[in-house]
Design an enzyme around this catalytic site. Structure first.
Site, short mmCIF file in Angstrom:
data_model
loop_
_atom_site.label_atom_id
_atom_site.label_comp_id
_atom_site.label_asym_id
_atom_site.label_seq_id
_atom_site.Cartn_x
_atom_site.Cartn_y
_atom_site.Cartn_z
N ASN A 182 0.71 -1.38 -0.35
CA ASN A 182 -0.08 0.47 0.06
C ASN A 182 0.95 1.24 0.61
O ASN A 182 2.16 1.34 -0.33
CB ASN A 182 -0.83 0.33 1.10
CG ASN A 182 -0.23 0.14 2.78
OD1 ASN A 182 0.25 0.62 3.10
ND2 ASN A 182 -0.11 -1.08 3.39
N ASP A 242 -6.04 -5.59 5.01
CA ASP A 242 -6.76 -6.94 5.44
C ASP A 242 -7.42 -7.71 4.60
O ASP A 242 -6.83 -8.78 5.25
CB ASP A 242 -7.88 -5.53 5.50
CG ASP A 242 -8.38 -4.12 5.71
OD1 ASP A 242 -7.32 -4.13 6.88
OD2 ASP A 242 -8.73 -3.37 5.06
N LYS A 258 8.54 -18.26 -8.05
CA LYS A 258 8.03 -17.00 -9.50
C LYS A 258 7.07 -17.28 -10.11
O LYS A 258 7.31 -18.49 -11.09
CB LYS A 258 9.33 -16.01 -10.29
CG LYS A 258 8.83 -15.38 -10.43
CD LYS A 258 10.18 -14.14 -10.95
CE LYS A 258 9.54 -13.27 -12.36
NZ LYS A 258 10.12 -12.71 -12.86
N PHE A 302 -5.79 4.63 13.49
CA PHE A 302 -5.78 5.51 12.87
C PHE A 302 -7.17 5.60 11.71
O PHE A 302 -7.11 3.87 11.91
CB PHE A 302 -4.52 5.42 11.73
CG PHE A 302 -3.36 7.05 12.60
CD1 PHE A 302 -2.69 6.28 13.73
CD2 PHE A 302 -3.25 7.70 12.31
CE1 PHE A 302 -1.83 6.97 14.31
CE2 PHE A 302 -2.96 8.82 12.36
CZ PHE A 302 -1.63 8.26 13.65
N LYS A 342 -14.48 2.57 14.28
CA LYS A 342 -13.71 1.65 14.31
C LYS A 342 -13.23 1.91 16.07
O LYS A 342 -12.54 0.87 16.54
CB LYS A 342 -12.45 2.07 13.30
CG LYS A 342 -12.11 1.44 12.05
CD LYS A 342 -11.51 1.66 11.25
CE LYS A 342 -11.65 1.91 9.69
NZ LYS A 342 -10.94 2.15 9.33
N LYS A 366 -12.61 -1.57 17.96
CA LYS A 366 -11.35 -1.30 18.53
C LYS A 366 -11.47 -1.55 19.90
O LYS A 366 -9.86 -1.24 20.07
CB LYS A 366 -10.50 -1.52 17.82
CG LYS A 366 -10.57 -1.74 16.07
CD LYS A 366 -9.62 -0.95 15.02
CE LYS A 366 -10.27 -1.65 13.41
NZ LYS A 366 -9.27 -1.68 12.36
#
Ligand code: C5P
Length: 408
Positions: free
Chosen positions: A207, A277, A287, A321, A335, A339
């Site tokens: 990401n 996630d 590969k 965050f 969240k 959490k």
């Protein structure tokens, strides 16, 4: 102040004479004091004066005796717990703000990553000049402490802002730096960067996280006196110095393992890592070769590390965050509840100057009682300081828990 190592940088302003008293007071309070001077500063005060006062050699030249070359700027940077620049001229501020290293003092500053305290002193017009003010802003955003100049009679015959504060006040600021800090005796776990999920030995799913926000939080917590364990995925930036432990990991599974290993021993966790996630169900051992027109990757859900900590938590403060692209407050609040966090830092990553890859952020903090704090665009270093202050507030007072509801 016994045993503290203080490096004073003296630049070329008339107020340099006052800094002789600063050096003397710090020395008398038990600190080890070394002085570096710019060449212009030696026009106002002789290096010999500082040498006699501190009992240490005074450094001026970048290239001294080649036979005894010991990389002076690195040695000086390593010596110091704190660098005090007094007086700091407009020229010095400009050079420091832009990373110029053309003498011993500015080069040492670039090699130094701990606290820097700057006491500017100059003519009022020079101080108020937008160029000087812009340079001060750059330095403040980087976490440098600026001691406001005092107002009064200036050496140039005018009256106004620009006087070096009295030596007693400068020394008080230095002592404040070494005094007990808001996170002294506390241990923090910070996660940062993006996790990497292997597809095969060569490719991965990743990401856009740069790691900047988390690294700044780790740096800021360290400055606030905490022992810091930084667990990092992929990152584009250098970790801060002085960490208790720096652990590099790749996958979410590995991050979970390391986080759980440390969770019992910490007072707070700031989970700023961008954790994937999902991961590849069966990463290929070799590969993957190009053949068919389409390739399907099967993904399985990763553990939600923070949610797990929310279930395990006893006295630890938990901060999460929420990087979102829509319905920011709603998703962030969800969240926070799911959490079991103490607060959550939410930001809209689609807004320019917020989120991934940039040195700034635009954040909103949501608290358990529903309070919302919004912040203007600021550097990630400045936002990190706000987050660290709030963690310290929670750790230093009796925690109050509020019943939580998801607002839809
Ligand atoms: O649920 P979401 O990923 O949006 O939540 C973001 C917060 O949860 C961040 O603080 C992130 O570090 C944490 N997180 C986690 N484990 C995951 C996913 C996210 O700890 N698998």
């Amino acid at each position: 102040m016994r045993g503290k190592n203080i490096l004073i940088g003296v630049t070329g302003g008339i107020a340099a004479y006052k800094v002789v008293e600063v050096a003397s007071r710090l020395k008398k309070s038990g600190a080890n004091v070394k002085v570096m001077m710019t060449r212009h500063a030696t026009e106002f005060v002789s290096p010999r004066t500082f040498h006699e006062i501190t009992g240490n050699a005074v450094s001026v030249e970048m290239f001294g005796d080649a036979a005894n070359f010991n990389v002076a700027h690195i040695a000086l940077a390593n010596f110091a717990d704190l660098i005090l620049i007094a007086p700091a001229t407009a020229n010095f501020l400009a050079k420091m703000a832009h990373g110029i290293a053309d003498d011993l003092l500015t080069t040492t500053i670039l090699a130094f990553d701990k606290e820097i305290l700057i006491a500017p002193a100059m003519n009022t017009k020079m101080y108020e000049n937008p160029a000087t003010q812009a340079n001060l802003e750059i330095l403040k955003a980087r976490g440098v402490k600026i001691l406001e100049p005092a107002s009064g009679n200036l050496a140039c015959g005018t009256v106004g802002k620009g006087r070096l504060p009295e030596p007693k006040e400068i020394c008080a600021e230095v002592e404040k730096f070494f005094a007990d800090k808001i996170l002294s005796g506390k241990k923090l776990l910070v996660t940062a960067g993006g996790t990497v999920e292997a597809i095969d030995p060569v490719r991965y799913i990743g990401n856009r996280s740069s790691g900047r926000m988390g690294y700044e939080i780790a740096r800021s917590a360290g400055k606030a006196g905490a022992q810091v364990v930084l667990i990092s995925g992929k990152s584009e930036v250098e970790p801060p110095s002085g960490l208790e432990e720096f652990i590099k990991i790749e996958s979410a599974i590995k991050m979970r393992e390391e986080v759980l290993k440390h969770f019992d021993s910490v007072d707070a966790v700031v989970m700023s890592a961008a954790v994937a996630d999902y991961r590849i169900k069966n990463p290929a051992a070799q590969k993957i070769k190009k053949s068919a027109e389409t390739l399907t990757l099967e993904l399985v859900k990763n553990p939600d590390i923070l949610k797990e900590l929310g279930g395990l938590k006893e006295n630890q403060i938990l901060v999460g965050f929420a990087a979102e692209t829509q319905n920011i407050l709603e998703y962030a609040n969800k969240k926070l509840v799911e959490k079991n966090l103490d607060f959550i830092v939410a930001n809209d990553v689609t807004i320019e100057g917020a989120g991934f890859g940039v040195p700034t952020n635009i954040a909103t903090i949501i608290w358990r009682n529903g309070d919302i704090e919004t912040f203007d665009k600021m550097s990630k270093a400045a936002l990190a300081e706000k987050i660290v202050e709030r963690v310290a507030d929670l750790l230093n007072k009796d925690k109050k828990f509020f019943p939580l509801t998801v607002n839809h």
